[in-house]
Design a protein around this motif. Structure first.
Motif, PDB file in Angstrom:
ATOM      1  N   ALA A   1      -4.890  -1.748 -13.353  1.00  0.00           N
ATOM      2  CA  ALA A   1      -4.590  -3.015 -12.269  1.00  0.00           C
ATOM      3  C   ALA A   1      -5.206  -4.224 -12.672  1.00  0.00           C
ATOM      4  O   ALA A   1      -4.570  -5.383 -12.888  1.00  0.00           O
ATOM      5  CB  ALA A   1      -4.664  -2.507 -11.127  1.00  0.00           C
ATOM      6  N   ARG A   2      -6.515  -4.223 -13.132  1.00  0.00           N
ATOM      7  CA  ARG A   2      -7.371  -5.454 -13.328  1.00  0.00           C
ATOM      8  C   ARG A   2      -6.706  -5.991 -14.785  1.00  0.00           C
ATOM      9  O   ARG A   2      -6.592  -7.186 -14.829  1.00  0.00           O
ATOM     10  CB  ARG A   2      -8.728  -4.993 -13.244  1.00  0.00           C
TER      11      ARG A   2
ATOM     12  N   GLU B   1       1.038   0.752  -9.485  1.00  0.00           N
ATOM     13  CA  GLU B   1      -0.157  -0.008  -9.767  1.00  0.00           C
ATOM     14  C   GLU B   1       0.334  -1.360  -9.442  1.00  0.00           C
ATOM     15  O   GLU B   1       1.620  -1.852  -9.598  1.00  0.00           O
ATOM     16  CB  GLU B   1      -0.461  -0.040 -11.184  1.00  0.00           C
TER      17      GLU B   1
ATOM     18  N   ALA C   1       1.683   1.690  -3.564  1.00  0.00           N
ATOM     19  CA  ALA C   1       0.516   2.157  -4.153  1.00  0.00           C
ATOM     20  C   ALA C   1       0.204   3.719  -4.000  1.00  0.00           C
ATOM     21  O   ALA C   1       0.068   4.435  -4.829  1.00  0.00           O
ATOM     22  CB  ALA C   1      -0.498   1.231  -3.932  1.00  0.00           C
TER      23      ALA C   1
ATOM     24  N   SER D   1      -3.728  -7.763 -14.027  1.00  0.00           N
ATOM     25  CA  SER D   1      -3.558  -8.866 -13.424  1.00  0.00           C
ATOM     26  C   SER D   1      -4.054  -9.976 -14.415  1.00  0.00           C
ATOM     27  O   SER D   1      -3.499 -11.153 -14.349  1.00  0.00           O
ATOM     28  CB  SER D   1      -4.647  -8.818 -12.372  1.00  0.00           C
TER      29      SER D   1
ATOM     30  N   ASN E   1      -7.846  -9.252  -7.390  1.00  0.00           N
ATOM     31  CA  ASN E   1      -7.853  -7.826  -7.300  1.00  0.00           C
ATOM     32  C   ASN E   1      -8.428  -7.164  -5.936  1.00  0.00           C
ATOM     33  O   ASN E   1      -9.390  -8.030  -5.478  1.00  0.00           O
ATOM     34  CB  ASN E   1      -8.623  -7.133  -8.577  1.00  0.00           C
ATOM     35  N   SER E   2      -7.840  -6.112  -5.573  1.00  0.00           N
ATOM     36  CA  SER E   2      -8.512  -5.487  -4.694  1.00  0.00           C
ATOM     37  C   SER E   2      -9.663  -4.436  -4.939  1.00  0.00           C
ATOM     38  O   SER E   2      -9.841  -4.175  -6.460  1.00  0.00           O
ATOM     39  CB  SER E   2      -7.469  -4.420  -3.906  1.00  0.00           C
TER      40      SER E   2
ATOM     41  N   LYS F   1       0.926  -1.345   0.154  1.00  0.00           N
ATOM     42  CA  LYS F   1       0.155  -0.076   0.111  1.00  0.00           C
ATOM     43  C   LYS F   1       0.879   1.092  -0.044  1.00  0.00           C
ATOM     44  O   LYS F   1       0.221   2.212  -0.438  1.00  0.00           O
ATOM     45  CB  LYS F   1      -0.865  -0.011   1.180  1.00  0.00           C
TER      46      LYS F   1
ATOM     47  N   SER G   1     -10.408  -1.523  -4.703  1.00  0.00           N
ATOM     48  CA  SER G   1      -9.993  -0.385  -5.126  1.00  0.00           C
ATOM     49  C   SER G   1      -9.062  -0.376  -6.296  1.00  0.00           C
ATOM     50  O   SER G   1      -8.681   0.720  -6.652  1.00  0.00           O
ATOM     51  CB  SER G   1      -9.244   0.259  -3.842  1.00  0.00           C
ATOM     52  N   ASP G   2      -8.867  -1.350  -6.891  1.00  0.00           N
ATOM     53  CA  ASP G   2      -8.021  -1.392  -8.052  1.00  0.00           C
ATOM     54  C   ASP G   2      -8.709  -0.821  -9.367  1.00  0.00           C
ATOM     55  O   ASP G   2      -9.873  -0.937  -9.501  1.00  0.00           O
ATOM     56  CB  ASP G   2      -7.642  -2.826  -8.432  1.00  0.00           C
ATOM     57  N   ASP G   3      -7.975  -0.072  -9.938  1.00  0.00           N
ATOM     58  CA  ASP G   3      -8.540   0.655 -11.168  1.00  0.00           C
ATOM     59  C   ASP G   3      -8.451  -0.381 -12.326  1.00  0.00           C
ATOM     60  O   ASP G   3      -7.940  -1.519 -12.209  1.00  0.00           O
ATOM     61  CB  ASP G   3      -7.698   1.952 -11.649  1.00  0.00           C
TER      62      ASP G   3
END
Length: 470
Positions: free
Chosen positions: A443-444, A420, A414, A447, A435-436, A411, A438-440
């Protein structure tokens, strides 16, 4: 440290010349876009500015012209110079990667302090003229000698490592992916984004009405995408694991459900996804300013791992690093200190893991520890501490002592370093995209790309990198 010296009107003669050489980069153009407000996509990497299907990355004309001002302000006449006029004619275009030569030549002196100069910028590789013109400046009123100015550095928040991973994953066959409970816009949007980039082929499992509502909120179509109805999240997770057992899915992706519900299904004894290794989580971090992806593990699953679990954490991270193109991953096992201290258990585990790698119990990478964070990632810090190692100062994988340290580190990267993070669970039969909330989108999508690249290496779609470290 350089000593700079300007030139006054009396010291300058017609025919005097000065030049600088500068390689123009994509980041230069982002800085120019931010400073000037000119966001023309012709100048920005990964954008097609003229509709021809290719990114042009043309150097902004006024950025090229600014190189002339750099010669005038730094060398001839130098500090204290002020512009009066500048004409410009752009003869050709420069692009990112070009090495440019900016040159000024004095043509006339106009008392009491005026200097007229011919100005030009050429491309060094072929001599092509990019810019010509004439500058009139006011020469410095007095002689100045000073040390090279310490200008604050700029960090471009661009995630080039993720861009490269996505570029590598897109040509692969789409990865059949069971997406569990994508019943809100973020989780559904990540799956659909992966599908648009042809990285995954999603199978959506959950409540069809909620999935449809999420799609409407996104303004997205679900045409052509398989939806499997599941009464609840437990059932959705088990259906996803069943699809892997049936050979219909080669990855799982977490949607809008609790992680432990998904992992419980993956860890079931009958037709589950166990391999004999512990499930471990790896963050693949794209940190602006760092020259390579940085893997952080385990920051999401194993709370206080023992030595045996840490063996799997390290091995899983090495395997994933190799899949994303790090040929021989350098693994730094972190502690609060860089020397073994019997009172600090993490330093003992780090030393044992390092020795295990030397003896071939951990393969595919170079493992060293204990290392404190500074001497794991900064070569100067490692040298100051007198640490001689292939890993110290160069770590590509950071193994943390426990979930507290891992969560804080990820964190911090980040939210303070503007990284990212792509999240993948390793140790299962197939990669699990985690993914979290809060990921944008970046990031997704990254992944999905990491999971696709790992699957491709395991199935032979990508060449296996050298195992020289083993």
């Amino acid at each position: 440290m350089r000593i700079e010296e300007n030139r006054t009107f009396a010291e300058i003669a017609p025919g005097d010349s000065a030049e600088i050489v500068r390689v123009c980069t994509e980041d230069d153009f982002y800085v120019f876009a931010t400073a000037s407000g000119n966001h023309n996509p012709l100048h920005l990497a990964r954008h097609d500015g003229d509709g021809d299907g290719a990114a042009e990355v043309v150097a902004p004309a006024m950025w090229v012209a600014s190189l002339i001002s750099a010669v005038i302000g730094n060398i001839l006449p130098g500090a204290g110079t002020l512009y009066r006029a500048q004409s410009l004619r752009f003869e050709a275009r420069a692009h990112a990667g070009d090495e440019l030569v900016a040159r000024v030549t004095v043509t006339e002196k106009r008392p009491p302090d005026g200097i007229v100069m011919a100005t030009e910028v050429t491309r060094k590789s072929d001599g092509a003229t990019i810019l010509t013109g004439e500058a009139e400046v006011q020469a410095p009123p007095r002689k100045l000698t000073f040390e090279d100015l310490d200008i604050p550095g700029l960090l471009i928040e661009r995630h080039r490592h993720f861009d490269a991973l996505i570029d590598r994953a897109e040509p692969l066959p789409p990865l059949p992916t069971a997406v569990i409970a994508p019943e809100e816009p973020r989780s559904l949007g990540g799956a659909l984004l992966g599908a648009r980039h042809t990285i995954i082929a999603p199978i959506l499992i959950g409540d069809p009405a909620r999935i449809a509502a999420a799609a409407r909120e996104l303004g997205a179509s679900l045409d052509g995408i398989e939806i499997v109805e599941a009464a609840d999240h437990d059932r959705a997770a088990n259906i996803a694991v069943d699809l892997v057992a049936q050979g219909r899915a080669a990855a799982l992706m977490k949607g809008h459900l609790h992680t432990d519900v998904m992992l419980k299904a993956a860890l079931r004894k009958e037709k589950g996804l166990r391999t004999g290794r512990r499930f471990t989580h790896v963050f693949v971090m794209d940190v602006p300013g760092v020259a390579h992806p940085l893997l952080v593990t385990d920051a999401a699953i194993n709370i206080a791992p023992d030595l045996r679990t840490k063996m799997d954490i390290v091995q899983n991270a090495i395997d994933l690093a190799r899949s994303i193109g790090i040929e021989v991953p350098k693994v730094g096992v972190l502690s609060a200190v860089e020397t073994v201290n019997p009172d600090i258990p993490s330093s003992l585990d780090a030393a044992l893991l390092s020795k295990m790698a030397e003896r071939g119990q951990i393969t595919g990478g170079i493992v060293d520890g204990p290392l404190a964070m500074d001497n794991a990632v900064d070569i100067s810090a490692a040298r100051t501490k007198g640490i001689t190692s292939q890993v110290a100062g160069r770590a590509e994988v950071l193994v943390v002592p426990n979930i507290d340290a891992g969560n804080m580190l990820a964190k911090q990267l980040a939210y303070i370093s503007h990284a990212e993070g792509a999240g993948v669970v390793m140790g299962a039969l197939v990669p699990i995209i985690l993914n979290s909330r809060s990921d944008d989108d970046k990031a997704r999508l990254a992944s999905c790309a990491v999971a696709a690249l790992h699957n491709a290496r395991l199935t032979g779609l990508l060449p296996v990198v050298s195992r020289a470290a083993e």
